[in-house]
Design an enzyme around this catalytic site. Sequence first.
Site, PDB file in Angstrom:
ATOM      1  N   SER A 144       0.856  -1.189   0.000  1.00  0.00           N
ATOM      2  CA  SER A 144       0.000   0.000   0.000  1.00  0.00           C
ATOM      3  C   SER A 144       0.890   1.236   0.000  1.00  0.00           C
ATOM      4  CB  SER A 144      -0.881  -0.010   1.261  1.00  0.00           C
ATOM      5  OG  SER A 144      -1.542   1.224   1.450  1.00  0.00           O
ATOM      6  N   TYR A 157      -3.767  -0.870  10.080  1.00  0.00           N
ATOM      7  CA  TYR A 157      -3.556  -1.059   8.640  1.00  0.00           C
ATOM      8  C   TYR A 157      -2.169  -0.572   8.234  1.00  0.00           C
ATOM      9  CZ  TYR A 157      -4.538  -0.889   3.620  1.00  0.00           C
ATOM     10  OH  TYR A 157      -4.499  -1.082   2.253  1.00  0.00           O
TER      11      TYR A 157
END
Length: 252
Positions: A144, A157
């Site tokens: 990410s 996350y």
Amino acid sequence: MRELFDLTGRAAIVTGAGRGLGQAIAIGLAEAGADVLLVTNSTPAEETKRRVEAAGRRAVTVQADVGDRDRLAGIADAALAAFGKIDVLVNNAGIIRRTPAAEHAYADWQDVLDVNLNAVFLLSQLVGKTMIAQGSGKIINVASMLSFQGGINVPGYTASKHAVAGLTKALANEWASKGVQVNAIAPGYMSTDNTEALRQDPVRSRQILERIPAGRWGSDQDMAGPAIFLASRASDYMNGHVLFVDGGWMVR
């Protein structure tokens, strides 16, 4: 040159294949020639299966929560039973919990790490043993932009995706000499369920779009090409790389 990207005869596993990025990756691999084991949790994978088969490839569906480590061995076993080998593993499944860090529940933290990190390591370990034994294989992790940035209200996350980038490099260091390439794709701001809250926030959505040189949110289709590349012979000398697919976000 086209044969470098040909996946005919390859067998792949894609987690989180029922929708979004995972669905696009699975279909892309099939269109390049691969048979695909589709791993999904609560989201049905019938549409993905139909489109894989429409591309002329085999599709096998396994319903499993990758956050449950007791289910992971069954995924690898199912792929070996169906295809006799595993050439490609795409660790795509992921979840996100949005809460300010001061209020972030430990249960949310643990759930995110179980799916986004622990499953990536454990499934890579299981499949990696098979790939090492056969002397070849491609593992593609989904990282990410938050593998490099801090994000807002997503501490679990962010921590998990930083760790995925590091794990990608660690596995590449050990397995490149054994014929196994381990790389990652770092999507930017993609139009998926995970970013729906951001896209519905007019201020935050505008701020994000203003920073993306391409001037748009990414789509699930933007992931197919990079996944085919990293799964194919075209990337045989790439090891431990984290490939940005972000419309230019990281260069602005």
